[in-house]
Design a protein around this motif. Structure first.
Motif, PDB file in Angstrom:
ATOM      1  N   VAL A 808       0.875  -1.188   0.000  1.00  0.00           N
ATOM      2  CA  VAL A 808       0.000   0.000   0.000  1.00  0.00           C
ATOM      3  C   VAL A 808       0.908   1.233   0.000  1.00  0.00           C
ATOM      4  O   VAL A 808       1.758   1.369   0.880  1.00  0.00           O
ATOM      5  CB  VAL A 808      -0.930   0.010   1.214  1.00  0.00           C
ATOM      6  N   PRO A 809       0.749   2.100  -0.981  1.00  0.00           N
ATOM      7  CA  PRO A 809       1.586   3.313  -0.992  1.00  0.00           C
ATOM      8  C   PRO A 809       1.448   4.070   0.324  1.00  0.00           C
ATOM      9  O   PRO A 809       0.351   4.192   0.872  1.00  0.00           O
ATOM     10  CB  PRO A 809       1.039   4.116  -2.161  1.00  0.00           C
ATOM     11  N   LEU A 823      -3.405   6.063  -4.325  1.00  0.00           N
ATOM     12  CA  LEU A 823      -4.033   4.817  -3.886  1.00  0.00           C
ATOM     13  C   LEU A 823      -4.918   4.220  -4.981  1.00  0.00           C
ATOM     14  O   LEU A 823      -4.886   3.010  -5.237  1.00  0.00           O
ATOM     15  CB  LEU A 823      -4.833   5.034  -2.610  1.00  0.00           C
ATOM     16  N   THR A 824      -5.677   5.012  -5.605  1.00  0.00           N
ATOM     17  CA  THR A 824      -6.544   4.474  -6.655  1.00  0.00           C
ATOM     18  C   THR A 824      -5.713   4.014  -7.840  1.00  0.00           C
ATOM     19  O   THR A 824      -6.060   3.064  -8.550  1.00  0.00           O
ATOM     20  CB  THR A 824      -7.560   5.526  -7.103  1.00  0.00           C
ATOM     21  N   GLY A 825      -4.626   4.738  -8.050  1.00  0.00           N
ATOM     22  CA  GLY A 825      -3.728   4.315  -9.131  1.00  0.00           C
ATOM     23  C   GLY A 825      -3.117   2.959  -8.857  1.00  0.00           C
ATOM     24  O   GLY A 825      -2.758   2.229  -9.781  1.00  0.00           O
ATOM     25  N   ALA A 826      -2.947   2.590  -7.573  1.00  0.00           N
ATOM     26  CA  ALA A 826      -2.373   1.298  -7.190  1.00  0.00           C
ATOM     27  C   ALA A 826      -3.431   0.226  -7.098  1.00  0.00           C
ATOM     28  O   ALA A 826      -3.155  -0.916  -6.724  1.00  0.00           O
ATOM     29  CB  ALA A 826      -1.641   1.423  -5.860  1.00  0.00           C
ATOM     30  N   GLY A 827      -4.706   0.624  -7.394  1.00  0.00           N
ATOM     31  CA  GLY A 827      -5.765  -0.372  -7.425  1.00  0.00           C
ATOM     32  C   GLY A 827      -6.539  -0.481  -6.141  1.00  0.00           C
ATOM     33  O   GLY A 827      -7.297  -1.435  -5.956  1.00  0.00           O
ATOM     34  N   PHE A 828      -6.335   0.454  -5.247  1.00  0.00           N
ATOM     35  CA  PHE A 828      -7.063   0.411  -3.987  1.00  0.00           C
ATOM     36  C   PHE A 828      -8.237   1.404  -4.019  1.00  0.00           C
ATOM     37  O   PHE A 828      -8.244   2.372  -4.778  1.00  0.00           O
ATOM     38  CB  PHE A 828      -6.125   0.753  -2.820  1.00  0.00           C
ATOM     39  N   LYS A 829      -9.192   1.144  -3.134  1.00  0.00           N
ATOM     40  CA  LYS A 829     -10.308   2.066  -2.930  1.00  0.00           C
ATOM     41  C   LYS A 829      -9.962   2.980  -1.760  1.00  0.00           C
ATOM     42  O   LYS A 829      -9.169   2.589  -0.887  1.00  0.00           O
ATOM     43  CB  LYS A 829     -11.588   1.301  -2.646  1.00  0.00           C
ATOM     44  N   VAL A 830     -10.589   4.151  -1.718  1.00  0.00           N
ATOM     45  CA  VAL A 830     -10.270   5.115  -0.665  1.00  0.00           C
ATOM     46  C   VAL A 830     -11.543   5.471   0.112  1.00  0.00           C
ATOM     47  O   VAL A 830     -12.585   5.771  -0.486  1.00  0.00           O
ATOM     48  CB  VAL A 830      -9.639   6.394  -1.252  1.00  0.00           C
ATOM     49  N   ALA A 831     -11.456   5.418   1.424  1.00  0.00           N
ATOM     50  CA  ALA A 831     -12.543   5.875   2.314  1.00  0.00           C
ATOM     51  C   ALA A 831     -11.961   6.976   3.198  1.00  0.00           C
ATOM     52  O   ALA A 831     -10.787   6.922   3.567  1.00  0.00           O
ATOM     53  CB  ALA A 831     -13.051   4.709   3.151  1.00  0.00           C
ATOM     54  N   HIS A 832     -12.777   7.998   3.525  1.00  0.00           N
ATOM     55  CA  HIS A 832     -12.242   9.092   4.330  1.00  0.00           C
ATOM     56  C   HIS A 832     -13.399   9.757   5.079  1.00  0.00           C
ATOM     57  O   HIS A 832     -14.574   9.537   4.776  1.00  0.00           O
ATOM     58  CB  HIS A 832     -11.513  10.110   3.451  1.00  0.00           C
ATOM     59  N   ASP A 833     -13.038  10.578   6.031  1.00  0.00           N
ATOM     60  CA  ASP A 833     -14.016  11.298   6.842  1.00  0.00           C
ATOM     61  C   ASP A 833     -13.988  12.769   6.445  1.00  0.00           C
ATOM     62  O   ASP A 833     -13.288  13.579   7.047  1.00  0.00           O
ATOM     63  CB  ASP A 833     -13.698  11.150   8.329  1.00  0.00           C
ATOM     64  N   GLN A 844      -3.356   6.349   7.736  1.00  0.00           N
ATOM     65  CA  GLN A 844      -3.993   5.486   6.750  1.00  0.00           C
ATOM     66  C   GLN A 844      -4.075   4.074   7.320  1.00  0.00           C
ATOM     67  O   GLN A 844      -3.223   3.641   8.079  1.00  0.00           O
ATOM     68  CB  GLN A 844      -3.213   5.479   5.433  1.00  0.00           C
ATOM     69  N   ASN A 845      -5.086   3.355   6.915  1.00  0.00           N
ATOM     70  CA  ASN A 845      -5.292   1.994   7.431  1.00  0.00           C
ATOM     71  C   ASN A 845      -5.927   1.146   6.331  1.00  0.00           C
ATOM     72  O   ASN A 845      -7.017   1.505   5.836  1.00  0.00           O
ATOM     73  CB  ASN A 845      -6.192   2.040   8.662  1.00  0.00           C
ATOM     74  N   PRO A 846      -5.260   0.057   5.940  1.00  0.00           N
ATOM     75  CA  PRO A 846      -3.941  -0.421   6.407  1.00  0.00           C
ATOM     76  C   PRO A 846      -2.817   0.377   5.787  1.00  0.00           C
ATOM     77  O   PRO A 846      -3.013   1.028   4.768  1.00  0.00           O
ATOM     78  CB  PRO A 846      -3.932  -1.866   5.927  1.00  0.00           C
ATOM     79  N   SER A 847      -1.674   0.233   6.420  1.00  0.00           N
ATOM     80  CA  SER A 847      -0.544   1.041   5.962  1.00  0.00           C
ATOM     81  C   SER A 847       0.582   0.209   5.339  1.00  0.00           C
ATOM     82  O   SER A 847       1.501   0.768   4.771  1.00  0.00           O
ATOM     83  CB  SER A 847       0.023   1.837   7.140  1.00  0.00           C
ATOM     84  N   GLY A 848       0.542  -1.119   5.442  1.00  0.00           N
ATOM     85  CA  GLY A 848       1.628  -1.959   4.905  1.00  0.00           C
ATOM     86  C   GLY A 848       1.250  -2.613   3.591  1.00  0.00           C
ATOM     87  O   GLY A 848       1.546  -2.121   2.511  1.00  0.00           O
ATOM     88  N   GLU A 849       0.600  -3.804   3.713  1.00  0.00           N
ATOM     89  CA  GLU A 849       0.143  -4.515   2.532  1.00  0.00           C
ATOM     90  C   GLU A 849      -1.346  -4.744   2.643  1.00  0.00           C
ATOM     91  O   GLU A 849      -1.915  -4.805   3.738  1.00  0.00           O
ATOM     92  CB  GLU A 849       0.859  -5.864   2.392  1.00  0.00           C
ATOM     93  N   ALA A 850      -1.946  -4.928   1.507  1.00  0.00           N
ATOM     94  CA  ALA A 850      -3.381  -5.205   1.485  1.00  0.00           C
ATOM     95  C   ALA A 850      -3.702  -5.907   0.189  1.00  0.00           C
ATOM     96  O   ALA A 850      -2.967  -5.817  -0.800  1.00  0.00           O
ATOM     97  CB  ALA A 850      -4.177  -3.924   1.610  1.00  0.00           C
ATOM     98  N   ALA A 851      -4.806  -6.609   0.244  1.00  0.00           N
ATOM     99  CA  ALA A 851      -5.222  -7.324  -0.963  1.00  0.00           C
ATOM    100  C   ALA A 851      -5.554  -6.324  -2.055  1.00  0.00           C
ATOM    101  O   ALA A 851      -6.026  -5.208  -1.779  1.00  0.00           O
ATOM    102  CB  ALA A 851      -6.436  -8.187  -0.645  1.00  0.00           C
ATOM    103  N   ILE A 856      -8.658   1.596   1.562  1.00  0.00           N
ATOM    104  CA  ILE A 856      -7.686   2.225   2.452  1.00  0.00           C
ATOM    105  C   ILE A 856      -8.389   3.440   3.079  1.00  0.00           C
ATOM    106  O   ILE A 856      -8.842   4.363   2.361  1.00  0.00           O
ATOM    107  CB  ILE A 856      -6.423   2.682   1.698  1.00  0.00           C
ATOM    108  N   THR A 857      -8.498   3.396   4.396  1.00  0.00           N
ATOM    109  CA  THR A 857      -9.174   4.489   5.109  1.00  0.00           C
ATOM    110  C   THR A 857      -8.146   5.560   5.490  1.00  0.00           C
ATOM    111  O   THR A 857      -7.128   5.239   6.114  1.00  0.00           O
ATOM    112  CB  THR A 857      -9.881   3.971   6.363  1.00  0.00           C
TER     113      THR A 857
END
Length: 865
Positions: A808-809, A823-833, A844-851, A856-857
């Protein structure tokens, strides 16, 4: 002697014919023969016509003499190993006989020897009258005539073979016909003696005739000639005889078997009672000795004082038997027996068995063997110290042999048993006449189980077929089913274990050889032809100990019901150790095989060297194959190799191979470039008796005996003959063999394993990993598809079926708009408040690796307005 039976007329006529040709015809005719002619009524004209039919020439042949074997001592000089004889005779020169003996013989037998022409005319005429009257008489013969008589006896005895059923009767007949004939036969004998004696006197000097008589004459039993008689009866030489001894021997020769003094209970029977015994002081011999002494006194050969002193002496024999045969060779008896088998079987010594026996016991040969005590003695000592004859009432046998690698010369043969001819041997006393080191034709043994030392032929065939020493094979324990034998499929259903319950491994022929891995060699053999393996052995001089071929169609058929692949590869065959020593010598000798030979030189009775039994050296494997095999076999003899315990570690490069046949037989083969050794040690009876690995005798584990003996023999050979470095192995035969490594990604574990092992690779399965490949299928393989050394271990890794986590970047500290894009460029979804573009991401969570595709919150800090 003449065999025709003539009438008294014919014989006496022949006498007149002889008289007519002799230099003393007139004297003989008037003074000697006339009385006999008158009795027989024979005219001179009749005699002259018949005389021409009588043999008129006698060429004394070589008397029967012992054949003597010699070895070479540690000082480099020959020594007597053994002798064989029908007649124990040691010929001597004129100067090697005491003058006292000459005086004794001449005074008692023929005082006018040096003045007559070969015949004592007056005494002869008197003897002829006795013959005509039918009265037997031994007198009247000159030394020349007695020499003739003994030559004729000898020729007669040569026609009697020791193998004849009535051999002794024939010998007795030879003596009787020559010495005791009366009447017409007696006249014929005396006449022939005279004619031959006159001729002998013309052809030879007086000294030659006298010496010839003393060298050929019988002195009782098997003792012939004055030197053997002096040795036997008095333990001295003919040159050192004293007066009493000389007179005694001069008396014995007059009637040898009556006057012999080696029979304490009597040499003959008189009126049913033993006579001429120790109890009566050898009365008959003493009477004859005293007669000889008196004749010497009368002839002035000795003084009255010498006569009186000698007359007062008793007959005091010092019997010194000469042991004939290989028993006399002591610790070298089995080497001797091996040489004897050559003489008895090789046509160099005669066309027939009878001819060869005659050569052995009558030929008078001096046979110089290849025995080298520098090598033999240490082997004998090791055998004595380490190899028992019995263990728990069972026979334990051990034998060692060392050959010179580049000649085939047999340097040593040692054995742990007591030598005794097989017909008289008592095995419960550790006695045997069998030569364990040899085959049936050379010691009546049928070979020994050579165990894994036979694996060398699989190694050699592997290399001859172009395979590499470094090719990797699957040597793991399993049933090796498919073999080829003589070009045909051979199905095997039996499994065999490795030593020490080793389960086997993937390895190379080099590593299999060093460890003597059974399953590794079976893996090699499964790619060869079993018959070809045995043909390699045959080329190197190997056959079964019972003399049958080591391979062939019949052999293969016989083994269909046995463990033929194991026997051809791992070596349960019974083979003579001397042949196996020759195999390793051949490898050490750059592939040149030399037939074993144990005779260096043969000298005949004429002093000339004779032709040796045939032997040869020939190239039977290529130098490249030999050098590469030697390279592998050197690994056996260094640390970690199975033959290390047999290495003397004296700096001499060695090749070697160990062998173990279950728990009851062991073997050790080793060789330098100069000498090769093979040792067998094991049970000689009963497969279910003691275990070699679990039995200790005098501090030695029995399965280690082979190492001690081999080390002693080889170490001694190294010291005596040295050894060079072995040639470098052939590059092609040590090449790294690359094979196509298949791609098994996406295959099941089972399928992938089968594909890889079928291609000649070993397989290791790793722990499952997350992968986009379906669950249970191979996600990865190392090394990857392409070229790889045969037998390389390939690690395959199955998939869990889960996509692998990705990094995870790290966007902490970035502006929200930048973080979201990354994050979206790396294929992840983004959630935020409620983060906005200019806000700073504080977490950010998670901050290391993720499926992949995970959410990524992000947590943001509001941008200041």
């Amino acid at each position: 002697m003449p065999q025709t039976k003539r009438t008294v007329k014919g014989v006496l006529g022949g006498l007149l014919g002889l008289v007519g040709l002799s230099a003393v015809a007139g004297v003989l005719a008037t003074a000697a023969v006339t009385p006999a002619i008158a009795i027989a009524g024979v005219t001179g004209s009749q005699a002259l016509s018949i005389f021409d039919e009588l043999p008129n020439s006698l060429t004394p042949g070589t008397p029967m003499e012992p054949t003597v074997f010699y070895g070479t001592g540690e000082n480099g000089k020959p020594f007597q190993l053994a002798k064989f004889y029908d007649q124990n005779r040691v010929p001597v020169t004129f100067e090697q006989v005491s003058p006292l003996l000459y005086d004794a013989i001449l005074s008692s037998e023929d005082k006018n020897f040096y003045s007559h022409g070969g015949v004592n005319l007056g005494a002869t005429a008197s003897a002829l009258l006795d013959y005509v009257k039918g009265t037997s008489s031994r007198g009247a013969s000159t030394i020349s005539q007695q020499f003739v008589k003994n030559v004729l006896i000898q020729e007669c005895e040569k026609d009697a073979s020791p193998s004849d059923e009535n051999y002794q009767a024939k010998l007795t007949a030879c003596w009787t016909e020559a010495t005791e004939a009366s009447g017409a036969e007696g006249i014929e004998r005396k006449l022939q003696e005279m004619r031959y004696a006159i001729q002998i006197e013309k052809d030879y000097s007086k000294n030659d005739i006298l010496l010839g008589y003393l060298n050929i004459a019988n002195f009782g039993g098997q003792t012939y000639g004055i030197e053997a008689a002096s040795n036997y009866y008095f333990g001295t030489s003919a040159a050192k005889l004293n007066l009493n001894q000389a007179a005694t021997l001069a008396g014995i020769v007059q009637n040898p078997n009556r006057f012999r003094i080696d029979k304490k209970d009597g040499s003959w029977t008189k009126n049913g009672e033993p006579s001429n015994s120790e109890a009566d002081g050898y009365a008959d011999t003493k009477f004859r000795r005293d007669y000889v002494l008196n004749r010497m006194r009368i002839d002035g050969k000795i003084t009255q004082e010498q006569y009186d002193a000698a007359l007062a002496e008793p007959i005091t024999p010092k019997i010194t038997p000469t042991t004939q045969g290989c028993a006399a060779a002591g610790d070298q008896a089995y080497f001797c027996q091996y040489v004897r088998s050559i003489v008895e079987n090789d046509k160099a010594f005669g066309e027939t068995d009878a001819d060869r026996q005659e050569t052995l016991k009558r030929g008078g040969l001096q046979i110089y063997t290849s025995l080298d005590m520098r090598v033999q003695r240490p082997g004998v000592e090791a055998m004595r110290e380490r190899a028992p004859q019995y263990v728990d009432g069972h026979i334990f046998g051990a034998s060692g042999v060392t050959l010179q690698a580049d000649t085939g010369r047999v340097l040593a043969i040692v054995q742990n048993t007591k030598f005794k001819e097989s017909s008289n041997a008592d095995k419960t006393k550790g006695e045997t006449g069998l030569v364990y080191a040899a085959d049936k034709n050379h010691g009546n043994s049928t070979g020994m189980p050579v165990g894994s030392t036979y694996k060398v032929f699989t190694l050699l065939d592997w290399l001859e077929k172009g395979h590499s020493l470094n090719e990797r094979l699957d040597g793991r324990m399993r049933v090796f089913r498919n073999f080829t034998s003589c070009g045909a499929p051979f199905l095997n259903n039996d499994e065999i274990a490795n030593f020490g319950n080793n389960r086997g491994y993937y390895g190379t022929p080099a590593s299999f050889t060093k460890a003597s891995l059974n399953t590794g060699f079976l893996a090699m053999a499964s790619q060869l032809d079993l018959c070809d393996i045995n043909k390699v052995a045959a080329r190197m001089g190997v056959h079964y100990g019972n003399m049958t071929p080591i391979t062939g169609a019949a052999d293969r058929e016989n083994k269909q019901k046995h463990n033929w692949p194991y026997e051809s590869t791992l070596g349960s065959k019974y083979i003579a150790p001397i042949q196996m020593a020759g195999v390793y010598a051949t490898i050490a000798n750059k592939g040149v095989y030399c037939t074993p030979k144990a005779i260096d030189k043969i000298v005949g009775t004429d002093g000339k060297e004779m032709k040796l039994p045939e032997s040869s050296c020939s190239q039977v494997i290529s130098p490249e194959v030999a050098a590469t095999a030697a390279y592998a076999l050197q690994g056996v003899m260094v640390n970690g190799g199975t033959g290390t315990a047999g290495n003397p570690f004296d700096g001499t490069p060695l090749i070697g191979k160990t062998g173990t046949h279950q728990e009851w037989a062991t073997a050790m083969a080793e060789s330098s470039t100069k000498a090769a050794t093979f040792v067998f040690a094991g049970r000689m009876e009963g497969n279910e008796s003691f275990s070699l690995s679990r039995t200790w005798i005098n501090g030695t584990q029995l399965n280690q005996v082979r190492f001690y003996v081999a080390k002693a023999l080889q170490g001694a050979a190294n010291q005596a003959y040295g050894g060079d470095r072995f040639p470098e192995p052939d590059r092609n035969l040590t090449r790294q063999v690359l094979k196509d490594l298949p791609d098994v990604v996406g295959k099941s574990v089972e399928e992938a394993t089968g594909i890889l092992e079928g291609a000649g690779f070993s397989v290791q399965v790793g722990d499952p990993v997350d992968s986009t490949v379906g669950a249970g299928l191979i996600a990865e393989q190392t090394p990857g598809a392409g070229k790889a050394p045969a037998g390389t271990t390939v690690t395959i890794v199955p998939s869990t079926g889960k996509a692998p986590a990705t990094a995870v970047p790290n966007v902490t500290g970035a502006k929200f708009s930048q973080a979201e894009k990354a994050l979206t460029g790396a294929g992840f979804k983004v959630a935020h408040d409620e983060c906005k573009g200019g806000d700073t991401v504080t977490a950010q969570n998670p901050s290391g690796e993720a499926a992949p595709g995970a959410t990524i919150t992000l947590t943001c800090e509001k941008e200041d307005d």
